[in-house]
Design a protein around this motif. Structure first.
Motif, mmCIF file in Angstrom:
data_model
loop_
_atom_site.group_PDB
_atom_site.id
_atom_site.type_symbol
_atom_site.label_atom_id
_atom_site.label_comp_id
_atom_site.label_asym_id
_atom_site.label_seq_id
_atom_site.Cartn_x
_atom_site.Cartn_y
_atom_site.Cartn_z
ATOM 1 N N VAL A 65 0.867 -1.185 0.000
ATOM 2 C CA VAL A 65 0.000 0.000 0.000
ATOM 3 C C VAL A 65 0.902 1.232 0.000
ATOM 4 C CG1 VAL A 65 -1.804 1.263 1.226
ATOM 5 C CG2 VAL A 65 -1.824 -1.240 1.204
ATOM 6 N N VAL A 66 0.674 2.116 -0.966
ATOM 7 C CA VAL A 66 1.492 3.321 -1.124
ATOM 8 C C VAL A 66 0.632 4.545 -0.804
ATOM 9 C CG1 VAL A 66 2.930 4.643 -2.701
ATOM 10 C CG2 VAL A 66 2.791 2.156 -2.950
ATOM 11 N N PRO A 67 0.914 5.192 0.345
ATOM 12 C CA PRO A 67 0.158 6.397 0.717
ATOM 13 C C PRO A 67 0.485 7.570 -0.208
ATOM 14 C CG PRO A 67 1.360 5.481 2.602
ATOM 15 C CD PRO A 67 1.838 4.768 1.370
ATOM 16 N N ALA A 74 12.183 1.621 -8.125
ATOM 17 C CA ALA A 74 11.894 1.420 -9.544
ATOM 18 C C ALA A 74 12.126 -0.016 -9.985
ATOM 19 C CB ALA A 74 12.749 2.360 -10.380
ATOM 20 N N ASP A 75 12.439 -0.910 -9.056
ATOM 21 C CA ASP A 75 12.673 -2.305 -9.434
ATOM 22 C C ASP A 75 11.361 -2.996 -9.795
ATOM 23 O OD1 ASP A 75 11.846 -2.152 -6.738
ATOM 24 O OD2 ASP A 75 12.677 -4.129 -6.301
ATOM 25 N N TYR A 76 11.477 -4.084 -10.533
ATOM 26 C CA TYR A 76 10.295 -4.836 -10.983
ATOM 27 C C TYR A 76 10.280 -6.180 -10.286
ATOM 28 C CZ TYR A 76 6.823 -6.943 -14.036
ATOM 29 O OH TYR A 76 5.695 -7.563 -14.514
ATOM 30 N N ARG A 77 9.182 -6.489 -9.606
ATOM 31 C CA ARG A 77 9.041 -7.785 -8.934
ATOM 32 C C ARG A 77 7.726 -8.414 -9.377
ATOM 33 N NH1 ARG A 77 9.855 -6.163 -2.957
ATOM 34 N NH2 ARG A 77 8.832 -8.152 -2.664
ATOM 35 N N THR A 78 7.817 -9.649 -9.824
ATOM 36 C CA THR A 78 6.655 -10.319 -10.433
ATOM 37 C C THR A 78 5.555 -10.668 -9.441
ATOM 38 O OG1 THR A 78 7.736 -12.465 -10.234
ATOM 39 C CG2 THR A 78 8.025 -11.278 -12.312
ATOM 40 N N GLN A 79 5.841 -10.674 -8.158
ATOM 41 C CA GLN A 79 4.806 -10.991 -7.167
ATOM 42 C C GLN A 79 4.235 -9.752 -6.492
ATOM 43 O OE1 GLN A 79 3.409 -14.028 -6.594
ATOM 44 N NE2 GLN A 79 4.632 -14.596 -8.364
ATOM 45 N N ARG A 80 4.840 -8.587 -6.726
ATOM 46 C CA ARG A 80 4.412 -7.379 -6.029
ATOM 47 C C ARG A 80 3.294 -6.668 -6.791
ATOM 48 N NH1 ARG A 80 9.036 -3.477 -5.347
ATOM 49 N NH2 ARG A 80 8.738 -3.248 -7.581
ATOM 50 N N VAL A 81 2.304 -6.217 -6.024
ATOM 51 C CA VAL A 81 1.230 -5.382 -6.561
ATOM 52 C C VAL A 81 1.133 -4.164 -5.643
ATOM 53 C CG1 VAL A 81 -1.219 -5.208 -7.125
ATOM 54 C CG2 VAL A 81 -0.028 -7.373 -7.457
ATOM 55 N N ARG A 82 1.324 -3.003 -6.216
ATOM 56 C CA ARG A 82 1.240 -1.770 -5.429
ATOM 57 C C ARG A 82 -0.163 -1.184 -5.514
ATOM 58 N NH1 ARG A 82 7.053 0.372 -7.315
ATOM 59 N NH2 ARG A 82 8.240 -0.447 -5.554
ATOM 60 N N LEU A 83 -0.651 -0.754 -4.355
ATOM 61 C CA LEU A 83 -1.948 -0.087 -4.270
ATOM 62 C C LEU A 83 -1.703 1.366 -3.900
ATOM 63 C CD1 LEU A 83 -3.949 -2.743 -2.191
ATOM 64 C CD2 LEU A 83 -3.919 -2.438 -4.677
ATOM 65 N N TYR A 84 -1.839 2.255 -4.862
ATOM 66 C CA TYR A 84 -1.698 3.689 -4.612
ATOM 67 C C TYR A 84 -3.025 4.199 -4.082
ATOM 68 C CZ TYR A 84 2.664 3.429 -7.206
ATOM 69 O OH TYR A 84 3.935 3.105 -7.629
ATOM 70 N N VAL A 85 -3.005 4.757 -2.863
ATOM 71 C CA VAL A 85 -4.243 5.170 -2.206
ATOM 72 C C VAL A 85 -4.234 6.667 -1.917
ATOM 73 C CG1 VAL A 85 -4.639 2.896 -1.173
ATOM 74 C CG2 VAL A 85 -3.325 4.615 0.090
ATOM 75 N N SER A 88 -8.178 8.909 2.088
ATOM 76 C CA SER A 88 -9.250 8.089 2.665
ATOM 77 C C SER A 88 -9.012 6.590 2.454
ATOM 78 C CB SER A 88 -10.600 8.505 2.090
ATOM 79 O OG SER A 88 -10.611 8.310 0.684
ATOM 80 N N ASN A 89 -7.785 6.228 2.046
ATOM 81 C CA ASN A 89 -7.368 4.829 1.871
ATOM 82 C C ASN A 89 -8.105 4.122 0.729
ATOM 83 O OD1 ASN A 89 -5.478 2.897 2.708
ATOM 84 N ND2 ASN A 89 -7.039 1.768 3.823
ATOM 85 N N LYS A 90 -8.503 4.889 -0.283
ATOM 86 C CA LYS A 90 -9.139 4.319 -1.475
ATOM 87 C C LYS A 90 -8.138 4.300 -2.609
ATOM 88 C CE LYS A 90 -13.802 4.956 -0.215
ATOM 89 N NZ LYS A 90 -15.120 5.148 -0.632
ATOM 90 N N VAL A 91 -8.197 3.249 -3.420
ATOM 91 C CA VAL A 91 -7.269 3.064 -4.537
ATOM 92 C C VAL A 91 -7.526 4.143 -5.592
ATOM 93 C CG1 VAL A 91 -6.516 1.459 -6.347
ATOM 94 C CG2 VAL A 91 -7.145 0.584 -4.080
#
Length: 98
Positions: A65-67, A74-85, A88-91
């Protein structure tokens, strides 16, 4: 029979096959489960809801979760999913692998 002799018979290239052709390489190999890489439908939902949905569809996903106003690597990881919120903690951006 007389029609076939005159060239009015069925052209083999126009006969429809019993099964549709595969649309992806995974289907050609016998799997019908292409790997999902982004979740645009989750924009606007809470980070908790988005995390639950992504983990249902991609086992082993590492959710980050990215506030607002945060820095990320800037690295790429195949298992990572970033949620930019937002505050109010909404994507606010389409979650995707990377």
């Amino acid at each position: 029979m007389a029609e076939e002799k005159q060239g009015h018979g069925i052209n083999p290239s126009q006969v429809q096959p019993n099964e549709p052709l595969p649309r992806t390489y995974n289907q050609l190999l016998g799997t019908n489960n292409p790997t999902k890489t982004s979740w645009p439908e989750l924009v606007g939902v809470t980070a908790q809801e988005a995390e639950r949905k992504i983990k249902e569809e991609k086992s082993g996903a590492e959710i980050q979760v990215v506030p607002p106003d945060s820095f990320v690597t800037a690295d790429y990881r195949t298992q990572r999913v970033r949620l930019y919120v937002d505050e109010s903690n909404k994507v606010i951006r389409t979650p995707g692998i990377g």
